[in-house]
Motif scaffolding. Structure first.
Motif, short mmCIF file in Angstrom:
data_model
loop_
_atom_site.label_atom_id
_atom_site.label_comp_id
_atom_site.label_asym_id
_atom_site.label_seq_id
_atom_site.Cartn_x
_atom_site.Cartn_y
_atom_site.Cartn_z
N GLU A 101 5.09 3.24 -4.68
CA GLU A 101 5.48 1.86 -4.44
C GLU A 101 4.61 0.87 -5.22
O GLU A 101 4.46 -0.28 -4.82
N GLN A 125 3.07 -3.02 -3.35
CA GLN A 125 3.70 -3.72 -2.24
C GLN A 125 2.92 -3.43 -0.97
O GLN A 125 2.68 -2.29 -0.60
N TRP A 126 2.50 -4.49 -0.30
CA TRP A 126 1.74 -4.36 0.94
C TRP A 126 2.72 -4.25 2.09
O TRP A 126 3.69 -5.01 2.19
N GLN A 127 2.46 -3.29 2.96
CA GLN A 127 3.29 -3.11 4.14
C GLN A 127 2.41 -3.24 5.37
O GLN A 127 1.42 -2.52 5.52
N GLU A 128 2.79 -4.14 6.24
CA GLU A 128 2.03 -4.36 7.47
C GLU A 128 2.26 -3.19 8.41
O GLU A 128 3.38 -2.76 8.63
N THR A 129 1.18 -2.69 8.99
CA THR A 129 1.31 -1.60 9.96
C THR A 129 1.56 -2.19 11.33
O THR A 129 0.93 -3.15 11.76
N GLU A 130 2.50 -1.60 12.03
CA GLU A 130 2.85 -2.07 13.36
C GLU A 130 1.81 -1.65 14.40
O GLU A 130 1.43 -2.40 15.27
#
Length: 138
Positions: A101, A125-130
């Motif tokens: 990614e 791409q940064w993906q926020e962790t839930e």
């Protein structure tokens, strides 16, 4: 002549302390070596992915240069652009993406059938962790 026995109590204690210290240092060295190997492998993977993206970008740039030098008109140039190329005014844009990614965003400007690179940027791409654990959410 009377012989006195050799007292080995303190000597044995010192030897045992030295052996225990050497064993602890050996284990710490092994753990450190494994951690450094893991870090080096992560760095090698990161560098490999970076160069894969750079290679894709250089291939696209080479194709665009070839099309620009061989095209006789602007319509022919736009028709023969490599797949994935977007035209944005006088800019040609391309985004290369790998399996991790990470993206390489390229923009070149056309000037008299010559191209000038105006953007060459790698991003991930940064993906926020839930699930972030027991953190206070305010």
């Amino acid at each position: 002549m009377k012989q006195e026995p050799i007292r080995t109590g303190w000597l044995s204690l010192i030897v045992m302390v030295v052996v225990v210290c050497l064993a602890v240092l050996g284990v710490l060295s092994l753990v450190t070596a494994r951690a450094m190997l893991a870090t080096a492998q992560k760095q090698a993977d990161y560098v490999q992915q970076t160069y894969e993206l750079e290679m894709l970008g250089q291939q696209w740039l080479s194709q665009v240069e070839t099309v620009c030098s061989e095209a006789s008109s602007e319509e022919e140039l736009l028709a023969e652009l490599p797949e994935g190329t977007r035209v944005d005014g006088d800019l040609l844009r391309y985004v290369a993406q790998n399996s991790d990614e990470r993206q390489l965003s390229i923009a070149v400007q056309l000037e008299d059938r010559q191209i000038r690179v105006v953007e060459w940027r790698q991003v991930r791409q940064w993906q926020e962790t839930e699930n972030i654990g027991q953190l206070w959410k305010g």
